[in-house]
Write a protein that holds these residues in place. Sequence first.
Motif, mmCIF file in Angstrom:
data_model
loop_
_atom_site.group_PDB
_atom_site.id
_atom_site.type_symbol
_atom_site.label_atom_id
_atom_site.label_comp_id
_atom_site.label_asym_id
_atom_site.label_seq_id
_atom_site.Cartn_x
_atom_site.Cartn_y
_atom_site.Cartn_z
ATOM 1 N N GLU A 105 5.283 0.127 16.148
ATOM 2 C CA GLU A 105 4.981 0.107 14.706
ATOM 3 C C GLU A 105 6.247 0.355 13.895
ATOM 4 O OE1 GLU A 105 1.227 1.817 12.285
ATOM 5 O OE2 GLU A 105 2.453 3.338 13.243
ATOM 6 N N GLY A 106 6.987 -0.729 13.601
ATOM 7 C CA GLY A 106 8.280 -0.563 12.961
ATOM 8 C C GLY A 106 8.340 -0.960 11.504
ATOM 9 N N ASP A 107 7.265 -1.528 10.942
ATOM 10 C CA ASP A 107 7.302 -1.964 9.542
ATOM 11 C C ASP A 107 7.385 -0.777 8.593
ATOM 12 O OD1 ASP A 107 7.184 -4.601 10.173
ATOM 13 O OD2 ASP A 107 5.104 -4.906 9.571
ATOM 14 N N SER A 108 8.144 -0.951 7.517
ATOM 15 C CA SER A 108 8.220 0.096 6.496
ATOM 16 C C SER A 108 6.840 0.315 5.891
ATOM 17 C CB SER A 108 9.207 -0.326 5.402
ATOM 18 O OG SER A 108 8.943 -1.655 4.976
ATOM 19 N N GLY A 109 6.513 1.563 5.648
ATOM 20 C CA GLY A 109 5.238 1.888 5.023
ATOM 21 C C GLY A 109 4.045 1.813 5.951
ATOM 22 N N GLY B 195 5.621 4.697 -0.512
ATOM 23 C CA GLY B 195 6.595 4.430 -1.557
ATOM 24 C C GLY B 195 6.389 5.348 -2.747
ATOM 25 N N ASN B 196 6.635 4.830 -3.935
ATOM 26 C CA ASN B 196 6.518 5.613 -5.167
ATOM 27 C C ASN B 196 5.060 5.604 -5.627
ATOM 28 O OD1 ASN B 196 6.716 6.750 -7.732
ATOM 29 N ND2 ASN B 196 8.657 5.738 -8.190
ATOM 30 N N VAL B 197 4.250 6.427 -4.965
ATOM 31 C CA VAL B 197 2.816 6.462 -5.262
ATOM 32 C C VAL B 197 2.348 7.910 -5.247
ATOM 33 C CG1 VAL B 197 2.113 6.165 -2.841
ATOM 34 C CG2 VAL B 197 0.585 5.399 -4.678
ATOM 35 N N ARG B 198 1.425 8.222 -6.137
ATOM 36 C CA ARG B 198 0.985 9.616 -6.298
ATOM 37 C C ARG B 198 0.188 10.111 -5.090
ATOM 38 N NH1 ARG B 198 1.064 12.544 -10.713
ATOM 39 N NH2 ARG B 198 1.450 10.683 -11.982
ATOM 40 N N VAL C 165 4.123 -0.767 -0.036
ATOM 41 C CA VAL C 165 5.181 0.099 -0.564
ATOM 42 C C VAL C 165 5.333 -0.203 -2.055
ATOM 43 C CG1 VAL C 165 7.596 0.790 -0.409
ATOM 44 C CG2 VAL C 165 6.354 0.148 1.670
ATOM 45 N N VAL C 166 5.221 0.845 -2.878
ATOM 46 C CA VAL C 166 5.207 0.709 -4.331
ATOM 47 C C VAL C 166 6.569 1.096 -4.923
ATOM 48 C CG1 VAL C 166 4.058 1.465 -6.457
ATOM 49 C CG2 VAL C 166 2.735 1.246 -4.334
ATOM 50 N N PHE C 167 7.023 0.324 -5.915
ATOM 51 C CA PHE C 167 8.278 0.592 -6.615
ATOM 52 C C PHE C 167 8.001 0.660 -8.119
ATOM 53 C CE2 PHE C 167 9.253 -1.679 -2.757
ATOM 54 C CZ PHE C 167 10.383 -1.070 -2.243
ATOM 55 N N ASP C 168 8.640 1.594 -8.819
ATOM 56 C CA ASP C 168 8.472 1.637 -10.273
ATOM 57 C C ASP C 168 9.567 0.804 -10.946
ATOM 58 O OD1 ASP C 168 10.807 3.145 -10.497
ATOM 59 O OD2 ASP C 168 9.785 5.035 -10.911
#
Length: 528
Positions: free
Chosen positions: A188-192, A349-352, A422-425
């Motif tokens: 399991e190498g994928d980001s996120g 990522g950038n998530v609450r 994966v979330v980015f602002d």
Amino acid sequence: MNAPIAPVRIFIPIDAAALSVGAEAVAQAVSREAAARGIAIDLVRNGSRGMLWLEPLVEVETPQGRIAYGPVAARDVPGLFEAGLVQGGGHAVRLGPVDDLDWMKRQQRLTFARTGVIDPLSLSDYRAHDGLTGLKAALALTGAEIVETVRASGLRGRGGAGFPTGIKWKTVHDASADQKYIVCNADEGDSGTFADRMLFEGDPYLTIEGMVIAAIAVGATRGYIYLRSEYPHAYKTMQRAILKAEQAGILGDSVLGSAHAFHLEVRLGAGAYICGEETSLLESLEGKRGVVRAKPPIPALKGLFGKPTIVNNVLSFAAVPWILQHGAQAYADFGMGRSRGTLPVQLGGNVRRGGLVELAFGISLREIIEDLGGGTLSGRPIRAVQVGGPLGAYLTAAQLDVAMDYEALAAIKGMLGHGGIVVFDDSVDMAQQARFAFAFCAKESCGKCTPCRIGATRGVETMDKIIAGTERPKNLAILRDLSKLMTDASLCAMGGLTPNPVLSALHHFPEDFDRPAGPAKNWLLAAE
């Protein structure tokens, strides 16, 4: 004489994510405080429920159900006992009954129904929560009947390609050979992404059960789990689970007393992202350098050691016991279109509120990120979302209403992959993200084919010129031409998909490719 008071069951995760934020210290503090107060407890080290922003999560079993507290720090423990933890008493970090939490209520947990609920290595706990029911059902069927059940369920590979699992199994079933293999891709190498790890650490017998069913279906007698080396806790847990399964007769010369034999081993990879590609994985399992093989022949006909081999992702095998227990139609009733069943979604990522949710296919990306995830942790607007790992396309905030479905995402040039989000602002620099895609590919390429090996390196150099403002129109044309070459001519998806994040970033965020020149960066260091 008064009957002895039963110990109070308290659950504290041993999942790696929980351990990383202090779960071990909390467990020790709970044990010390209970002993000091003369309270008998049964401390269960369970898996994570997937609410990672609430870890370490402590649960206590009460007559009203399991009451959750979180996130809990070791310093909170004396106050929790003082407030009546063992009775589910009130406290600032008390969350209430776990099943009543909105995060849990909105899910359709089929694969992850036991994760976070049971003692991961307790076979009696596993059986008490419907474990081995699917395997027992499979033992009453012929191999062809098992294969048809999986095909009719609509289950597709959860590793990225989305290939129908039943068709792959039928190919191996129909092949004639003196030896067949079952291989589980747990690299399991994928980001996120972290669903495989959570399942191995929280419910290891489920994947074992799914692999045994696959073996019975196609007549295989040996299996291997290929696990990424970065998962030491999952490795130890799976090793212990395999040993216990052998002792219980689930694995070995006679599966649950039947005429079927199946022997299983877990092998550690050496950290190569490319070994998530099935043929490279097989090369590595054979003790060779992890490089991709040309197809044909396909692994289903000529796989491990040249024999017919089922290679499936962890989540594919883990879905099978539920299908055998409840039937193909019950599974197919979840989802939409050609995407049937449920998908474990990993939100990061950038998530609450990051973590894992299991939902039927069809929910929108917006509902996952904004409703379940609570939007960005920074509080700034969402600018981009990458779905499907480091080779997945970047989507814009305007595209978040797309359904989580293989075909729906493909229609907007996205991909589902392993379900990682994966979330980015709005502070993200998409030109740098495009550059990273090339740098990642250059570092992780197996090197077998020129378009990937050399193309990714040229891609980084071209992106550096664009970012530096050097002949931008000319270098943007080179970027597009290079991306087409890599897509059309690479031997496998590593090089073939690398242009996805690059071209999507360029298409959706062209302004980031025309900014004043920024400082130069060492691309080899940036890819670390």
